[in-house]
Design a protein around this motif. Structure first.
Motif, mmCIF file in Angstrom:
data_model
loop_
_atom_site.group_PDB
_atom_site.id
_atom_site.type_symbol
_atom_site.label_atom_id
_atom_site.label_comp_id
_atom_site.label_asym_id
_atom_site.label_seq_id
_atom_site.Cartn_x
_atom_site.Cartn_y
_atom_site.Cartn_z
ATOM 1 N N ARG A 175 -3.601 0.392 -3.259
ATOM 2 C CA ARG A 175 -3.263 -0.952 -2.805
ATOM 3 C C ARG A 175 -2.685 -1.739 -3.975
ATOM 4 N NH1 ARG A 175 -8.583 -1.731 -1.617
ATOM 5 N NH2 ARG A 175 -8.462 -3.711 -2.734
ATOM 6 N N GLU A 230 -2.477 -5.484 -4.972
ATOM 7 C CA GLU A 230 -2.995 -6.795 -4.612
ATOM 8 C C GLU A 230 -2.348 -7.893 -5.451
ATOM 9 O OE1 GLU A 230 -7.202 -6.543 -5.130
ATOM 10 O OE2 GLU A 230 -7.482 -5.206 -3.395
ATOM 11 N N ALA A 288 -5.229 6.049 -0.913
ATOM 12 C CA ALA A 288 -4.059 5.185 -1.069
ATOM 13 C C ALA A 288 -4.237 4.322 -2.314
ATOM 14 C CB ALA A 288 -3.882 4.305 0.154
ATOM 15 N N GLN A 341 -7.860 3.594 -3.836
ATOM 16 C CA GLN A 341 -8.937 3.811 -2.869
ATOM 17 C C GLN A 341 -8.883 5.250 -2.402
ATOM 18 O OE1 GLN A 341 -8.117 0.701 0.095
ATOM 19 N NE2 GLN A 341 -10.041 -0.217 -0.529
ATOM 20 N N ARG A 344 0.848 -1.191 0.000
ATOM 21 C CA ARG A 344 0.000 0.000 0.000
ATOM 22 C C ARG A 344 0.878 1.234 0.000
ATOM 23 N NH1 ARG A 344 -2.007 3.621 3.692
ATOM 24 N NH2 ARG A 344 -4.188 4.280 3.470
#
Length: 447
Positions: free
Chosen positions: A341, A343, A339, A435, A332
């Motif tokens: 992320r 994944e 932010a 996000q 992150r």
């Protein structure tokens, strides 16, 4: 010893809130009769309901007796085996909202820092009547006129188990139990609006309508029920109009009252108080009569109501500018108000094989000449064209995070992964996901 009926009334509110073992209650303790009765009532119920009880006192420093009140509260808590936390706060005496409002704001900010499941207040029926009358006189809507709730869920939640009792009932119960308390001399200072309502307006009203106080409390309950129905209606309207990102066409098909109700509800779901009716009327006017093909970004307090093509959403009016950051495989990275992320995936996102073979990776904003190919066999497309095709509004484009590897764009939020960097089937990959804290326009923008 408090009367059994009073203890049962307290216990009923606590039970309705689900208070039991492993629950921590914090009594907001001023030292006045209401909070002292509440403290002793809660202390008597500890063994019966199994909760843990602590207390908090806010030392405002506004009265020459403030040190005495703090010491009194400490002594009372010690006698009951209740841990007390005292907060020393500074109140701005020149606050534009007034001394009452300033003191209330810093008090609630201090209490909000207590580690507990529930903050418990000694508000009673007369307090409720004063609150409703005060807010109605200031032109409050249904939500404001609903006053205070006996149970407000949250982190922490708020409980007001004395809300069904009159002030005189509390004072009589305290006298009968042999309790002692302190009196705040500012409570009789008629320069303060609440005191004027309490000592002048409500007595005059009760002289004409003896049941005015319980009547105002009942009205608050009716307003609260109506407010819950309006929230349910707004949630259903939001679902029908698209969810997080609304359809302008669908929103404008609503009646005026439902459109404004939906906007108010949307603001509250983002933790922001609704703006004035005048501002909402202006927003509605521009939504209904503005050019359908013209992008809109309309100020709505700390938020902005945004329209691009047929998409409508709320975002922060002045979002934090993102700062370029090197990416070294972190899960992150901060980006503006939110932010990005990263994944781990398989057969999706950016190829880990290619990333390991590359040099430096950065999370950056767009740069002059930025272009990217999103499909094999297709030409590279300029950033502006990619945003237009993806339906990303012009004012959002400077905030889009771009994953840059060795000077090349390999991922752009809301647009996707560059064709030359995409994972092959079964290959290890990483999917960046943006996000944002408030801006919902490209929230969770991955591929």
């Amino acid at each position: 010893m408090l009367p059994a009926a009073l203890q049962d009334e307290l216990a009923a509110v606590l039970a309705a809130a689900g208070v039991g073992k492993q629950t921590t209650l914090c009594c907001a303790l001023s030292g006045g009769v209401d909070s002292m009765l509440l403290l002793h009532g809660l202390a008597a119920l500890r063994a019966r309901l199994g909760f843990r009880l602590v207390a908090a006192h806010v030392h405002h420093g506004l009265s020459p007796h403030a040190d005495h009140w703090a010491a009194f509260c400490a002594a009372q808590c010690a006698s009951l085996g209740v841990a007390l936390q005292t907060f020393h706060v500074v109140v701005d005496r020149n606050d534009p909202a007034g001394l009452e409002a300033a003191a209330r704001r810093v008090r609630h900010a201090a209490l909000g820092g207590v580690a507990c499941d529930w903050l418990v207040f000694g508000h009673h029926q007369d307090d409720q009547a004063e609150t409703v009358l005060f807010r109605l006189a200031r032109g409050a809507g249904v939500r404001g006129a609903a006053g205070m709730a006996a149970i407000e869920f949250g982190s922490p939640g708020r409980l007001r188990p004395l809300l069904g009792l009159r002030r005189e009932q509390i004072e009589q119960a305290a006298r009968d139990a042999g309790l002692v308390w302190v009196d705040d001399e500012s409570n009789v200072d008629l320069r303060y609006t609440r005191n004027a309502l309490r000592h002048r307006v409500l007595p005059a009203l009760e002289a004409v309508l003896p049941a005015a106080v319980p009547g105002l409390a009942r009205a608050a309950a009716h307003f609260r029920e109506a407010d819950e129905l309006l929230d349910a209606l707004a949630a259903e309207d939001a679902r029908r109009c698209g969810g997080d990102i609304l359809s302008r066409t669908a929103v404008c098909a609503l009646s005026s009252a439902r459109l404004r109700n939906l906007l108010r509800w949307k603001m509250r779901t983002l933790g922001v108080e609704a703006v004035s009716r005048t501002r909402l009327f202006e927003i509605e006017r521009q939504l209904r009569f503005g050019a359908a093909d013209k992008p809109l970004r309309l100020p709505l307090g700390v938020l902005a109501c945004c329209v691009y093509r047929d998409a409508l959403w709320l975002e922060r009016a002045q979002p934090e500018n993102p700062v370029a950051r090197p990416w070294r495989g972190e899960a992150r990275l901060p980006w503006g108000d939110g932010a990005v992320r990263f994944e781990p995936t398989q057969g999706l996102g950016v190829s880990q094989r290619l990333l390991r073979a590359a040099g430096q990776s950065w999370l950056v904003r767009r740069w002059p000449g930025l272009a990217m190919r999103v499909q094999n066999g297709r030409p590279r497309r300029r950033f502006k064209n990619l945003c237009q095709e993806a339906g990303i509004a012009p004012w959002l484009r400077d905030r889009l995070p771009v994953l840059q590897v060795d000077g090349e764009a390999v991922w752009i939020a809301g647009i996707g992964v560059a064709a030359d960097w995409q994972c092959m089937a079964g290959e290890e990959g990483v999917l960046p996901v943006w996000q944002q804290s408030v801006d919902q326009s490209v929230t969770d923008a991955g591929q």
